[in-house]
Design a protein around this motif. Structure first.
Motif, short mmCIF file in Angstrom:
data_model
loop_
_atom_site.label_atom_id
_atom_site.label_comp_id
_atom_site.label_asym_id
_atom_site.label_seq_id
_atom_site.Cartn_x
_atom_site.Cartn_y
_atom_site.Cartn_z
N GLU A 30 0.99 -1.33 -0.07
CA GLU A 30 0.05 -0.08 -0.09
C GLU A 30 0.89 1.31 0.11
N TYR A 31 1.93 1.05 0.60
CA TYR A 31 2.90 2.31 0.56
C TYR A 31 4.27 1.86 0.03
N ARG A 43 1.84 6.70 -1.82
CA ARG A 43 0.61 5.69 -1.50
C ARG A 43 0.58 4.99 -2.89
N THR A 53 -2.53 10.47 8.06
CA THR A 53 -3.54 9.61 8.99
C THR A 53 -2.70 9.04 10.01
N ASP A 54 -3.47 8.37 11.16
CA ASP A 54 -2.58 7.85 12.14
C ASP A 54 -1.95 6.52 11.61
N GLU A 55 -2.62 5.74 10.71
CA GLU A 55 -1.90 4.65 9.87
C GLU A 55 -0.75 4.92 9.35
N GLU A 56 -0.83 6.22 8.32
CA GLU A 56 0.62 6.51 7.78
C GLU A 56 1.43 6.96 8.66
N ALA A 104 2.07 5.75 11.73
CA ALA A 104 2.48 4.28 12.15
C ALA A 104 3.52 3.72 11.30
N VAL A 105 3.02 3.64 9.92
CA VAL A 105 3.85 3.09 9.05
C VAL A 105 5.11 3.91 8.77
#
Length: 133
Positions: free
Chosen positions: A6-7, A20, A54-57, A59-60
């Protein structure tokens, strides 16, 4: 193409650009949207343009920074082990194959670099011994 991550991190000298990866478009082409610039040395992360991470980004990115720092530290140590090998190979070259002109070209620079290295290593070793005893 669904196996793509995804990234994607495009490595740069001091970090990376985060993209992304999108294959869910009509043309089934790979599209990459830049999300952020990351400085691995100081941990600074700058969102690209008006993008809000985002929080997900986040974290990544945090996970990538940790892994990247580990890789770079391993490479640093490997480079030092290689430097020891190069010093030994250089010694053999100087003793067995170097011409007088070759030696004239490198001797002063090598002696200064080795003196500098030796001074730092001796000082650091003394510091470690003082801490331990």
């Amino acid at each position: 193409m669904s196996d793509l991550p995804e990234y994607y991190f495009r490595i740069r000298e001091n970090g990376a650009a985060l993209f992304r990866v999108d294959t869910q478009n009509r043309q089934r082409r790979i599209e990459m949207t830049e999300l952020a610039a990351i400085n691995v040395k100081n941990g600074n992360v700058r969102a690209h343009g008006d993008h809000v991470l985002t929080d997900e980004e986040k974290a990544v990115i945090t996970e990538w920074i940790t892994e990247r720092r580990e890789v770079l530290a391993e490479r640093d140590l490997d480079d030092i082990h290689r430097a020891v090998d190069y010093l030994n190979l250089t010694t053999h070259w100087a003793q067995s194959r170097a011409s007088d002109e070759d030696l004239e070209d490198v001797t002063d620079r090598l002696l200064l670099a080795m003196h500098d290295l030796r001074s730092v290593l001796v000082r650091k070793k003394a510091d470690r011994l003082m801490k331990g005893g």
